[in-house]
Write an enzyme that holds these catalytic residues in place. Structure first.
Site, PDB file in Angstrom:
ATOM      1  N   SER A 562      21.986  31.443   6.037  1.00 51.18           N
ATOM      2  CA  SER A 562      22.319  30.857   4.740  1.00 51.18           C
ATOM      3  C   SER A 562      23.337  31.719   4.021  1.00 51.18           C
ATOM      4  CB  SER A 562      21.051  30.765   3.898  1.00 51.18           C
ATOM      5  OG  SER A 562      21.390  30.494   2.561  1.00 51.18           O
ATOM      6  N   TYR A 575      13.168  32.777  -0.284  1.00 45.34           N
ATOM      7  CA  TYR A 575      14.070  32.233   0.736  1.00 45.34           C
ATOM      8  C   TYR A 575      15.107  33.284   1.140  1.00 45.34           C
ATOM      9  CZ  TYR A 575      17.308  28.856   2.923  1.00 45.34           C
ATOM     10  OH  TYR A 575      18.115  28.177   3.801  1.00 45.34           O
TER      11      TYR A 575
END
Ligand code: ZN
Length: 684
Positions: A562, A575
């Site tokens: 990410s 996350y």
């Protein structure tokens, strides 16, 4: 075997349409011939270019299949020109191919079958040639000629073995001239020909003779036990355990020149054959018909295991057996080859393992299954022949003559060129989501085979079905897998091994997200994120690495990470922290596995909304973080990147395809952004 002829069916059909009808009836029976085996013809009066009547021979094109054939698979040739050759004594293959090409009425027609002259020389109007199992069971027995006469009667000619081509066509024609009342001919170690004034007669003769041979063998099998049993079938879990140890080594070994897919088959018929005392003797005699060799090679590799022994053969020992097979094949080629004949892939296509079953190889699962199907028919033929006498086959020299025959190899050249990722097999986690699905689709479009995994059985099975439909071949398998459960991961990799023989790459993509500032973040949510986004990648990668190393073919791992790793956002702590762990994991994997030729790379996408379950779950929370209405969120992400680009699953898939391909052969430990350009997220 039943006749499926419908009397009304031909009423309005032209000669070529009637030939297609009859050919399809034959092609629908796998025990008459498989994958391009056999050919049919008809002779018809048709006007030539100037409207004058002449006779055209319609014969099947080389390499096409009778099953589901169409008119365009047949070649029309001028019969009068072909019949001139009946007075010739010999003709080389090259000369024959050139001659046939020049006799074509339609220059766009496919290359006519290598058995065209056989159809042309016989004056009968309709001719069917098959490699029927039951006929081969008679024709491949030591006293075949006497047996054929006893079982099928006196109306069939017996033709001793000759390689297909000009000489065989002449031999059949001469036998016919001596006995023009015959109904057909049995070609020793090759197959059956029947003929008739009309298609129905020709077809029904095939059915009648094959049925008579089938009834004979059914009686024999009831009376005679073809072989006693030497090995016992291992229990399923023991078979799987053995394959888990052996398959990576076997796939690695048979893939030295070109990667192969390996399929496993353990049906009762296969197990009965591989466990039989006579199996090693029978399987080492030779092919049931030369046509089979194009896919199965002349001989299988037999890996013998000691029954119920505590110590099994090691994977290294199995590799040595594969190498010995390849060396023997090379010696066979050197012994028999003529100038200009190059060695084909020397590795086995069929591997028989007593107590366990059969492995077959091919460029993908569809081709490996094709090989398995052909060899299953060969097993039935050997079993039948062993009931009535000694199974025989062509000599080694004759086998080589067909296996390396340019006209036979031509059939393989008709396959479309292989795509960039053809022969690559991969496993994708989180495949049912937007990015995962996009990746799976592009990989299959580029030729790869994929195991698509996710938590929902329905979702992965539907996805695999859609991918197989798209490819028109068996290139995807849907398997349920939970990336946080070791047992589930092992089972998924086992399923990949069973279906494809192993894997070459992993796309570690499964992920979850929670939105909460750290002071309000529940421990459960933190741990869930670490379990899936960090530990999940570790567990799947660990299994993948172990199996890739055992295969010794190198490999590629791609981690879908990410943008948050380089530029974390607020309220995204669970996350971002887990994704950072995943990234560091990938880098250490790259460091540890370079020496094994395994490349490990990372893709950092940003804001991929299309089809995304992850975004659906967090969009409202994420919009609140940025003080936006949820409907504006996607536009916000698009607007913040340098290219003002909307990032799609296909963009991520393109990066995956690049990183696993040979185009990225020199790239490992790399972080590739697919985010439209974000200055704060530039990797450094
Ligand atoms: Zn044939």
């Amino acid at each position: 075997m039943q006749s499926h002829w419908l009397d009304g069916a031909l009423q309005t059909l032209s000669p070529i349409e009637a030939l297609v009808y009859r050919s399809r009836l034959i092609g629908d029976e796998p025990s008459l011939g498989l994958f391009g085996g056999g050919n049919t013809s008809t002779k018809a009066e048709e006007p030539d270019l100037f409207g004058r009547a002449h006779t055209v021979l319609w014969v099947k094109g080389s390499g096409s299949d009778l099953k589901g054939c169409q008119a365009r698979h047949f070649a029309p040739l001028r019969l009068d020109a072909l019949r001139h050759l009946t007075t010739r004594r010999r003709m080389s293959d090259e000369e024959m191919v050139r001659f046939l090409e020049r006799c074509l009425v339609d220059p766009k027609a496919p290359r006519p079958s290598i058995e065209t002259l056989l159809h042309a020389f016989l004056p009968e109007r309709n001719i069917d040639h098959t490699h029927a199992d039951a006929i081969l069971s008679l024709a491949n027995t030591r006293h075949g000629q006497a047996l054929v006469r006893r079982v099928l009667g006196p109306e069939l000619l017996w033709i001793p073995y000759l390689q297909p081509g000009f000489a065989l066509s002449r031999r059949v024609f001469e036998a016919y001239r001596r006995r023009p009342t015959a109904h057909g001919a049995v070609l020793e170690q090759h197959g059956l020909i029947t003929w008739g004034p009309d298609g129905k007669t020709s077809y029904q003769r095939t059915i009648r003779y094959v049925s008579a041979a089938e009834r004979f063998f059914a009686r024999q099998r009831r009376r005679v036990r073809w072989s006693s049993r030497r090995w016992t079938t291992r229990p399923p879990e023991e078979r799987m355990a053995l394959l888990r140890r052996w398959l990576p080594a076997i796939r690695g070994a048979v893939s030295r020149r070109r990667k192969a897919c390996v399929a496993y088959l353990d049906t009762p018929d296969v197990l009965e054959f591989v466990n039989a005392r006579r199996m090693p003797t029978l399987a080492r005699i030779g092919p049931a018909t030369p046509d089979h060799m194009l896919r199965t090679k002349r001989l299988p590799l037999i890996i013998e295991t000691r029954a119920r022994a505590a110590t099994e053969r090691s994977p290294d020992d199995v590799v040595r057996q594969v190498e010995r097979y390849a060396a023997a094949h090379q010696r066979y080629v050197l012994k028999h080859r003529r100038a200009g004949q190059a060695l084909q892939d020397p590795y086995p296509r069929v591997i028989l393992i007593p107590g366990v079953g059969m492995l077959t190889t091919g460029k993908d699962a569809t081709e490996a299954a094709m090989v398995a199907q052909i060899y299953t028919h060969a097993m039935a033929i050997m079993r039948n022949a062993a009931c009535v006498g000694r199974y025989t086959s062509v000599s080694e020299r004759e086998a080589f003559g067909v296996e390396y025959w340019p006209l036979e190899l031509y059939k393989l050249s008709l396959a479309p060129p292989e795509a960039e990722l053809s022969r690559e097999i991969g496993l994708i986690t989180g495949a049912a989501g937007g990015i995962g699905r996009g990746i799976a689709q592009m990989l299959v479009d580029r030729g790869a085979s994929v195991v698509v995994t996710d938590l929902s059985r329905r979702a992965v099975e539907q996805l695999a079905e859609a991918l197989n439909r798209r490819a028109g071949r068996r290139r995807a398998l849907g398997v349920v897998m939970d990336v946080t459960d070791e047992g589930s991961i092992e089972r998924a990799f086992d399923a990949a091994a069973r279906a494809f023989g192993g894997i070459d790459f992993l796309v570690s993509n499964a992920g979850v997200a929670t939105v909460a500032a750290i002071d309000r973040l529940h421990q459960d949510d933190w741990e869930r994120s670490l379990a899936v986004n960090a530990t999940g990648h570790f567990l799947v990668a660990r299994t993948a690495i172990r199996r890739l190393r055992a295969q010794r073919l190198g490999g590629a791992l791609v981690f879908i990470s990410s943008k948050n790793v380089t530029a974390p956002g607020k309220e995204f702590g669970a996350y971002s922290a887990a994704k950072a762990a995943q990234t560091q994991l990938a880098r250490v994997l790259a460091i540890e596995n370079g020496e094994f030729g395994i490349r490990v790379n990372i893709i950092n996408p940003d804001g991929v909304f299309e089809g995304s379950g992850l975004w659906k779950a967090i969009a409202a929370d994420r919009a609140r973080t940025y003080h936006l209405p949820p409907s504006r969120l996607e536009a916000y992400y698009q607007g913040r990147n340098l290219l003002k680009a909307k990032v799609l699953p296909a963009d991520v898939a393109e990066a995956v395809c690049f990183l696993i391909s040979q185009r990225a052969a020199k790239t490992t430990g790399c972080m590739l952004t697919v985010d439209g350009g974000l200055r704060e997220a530039f990797p450094r």
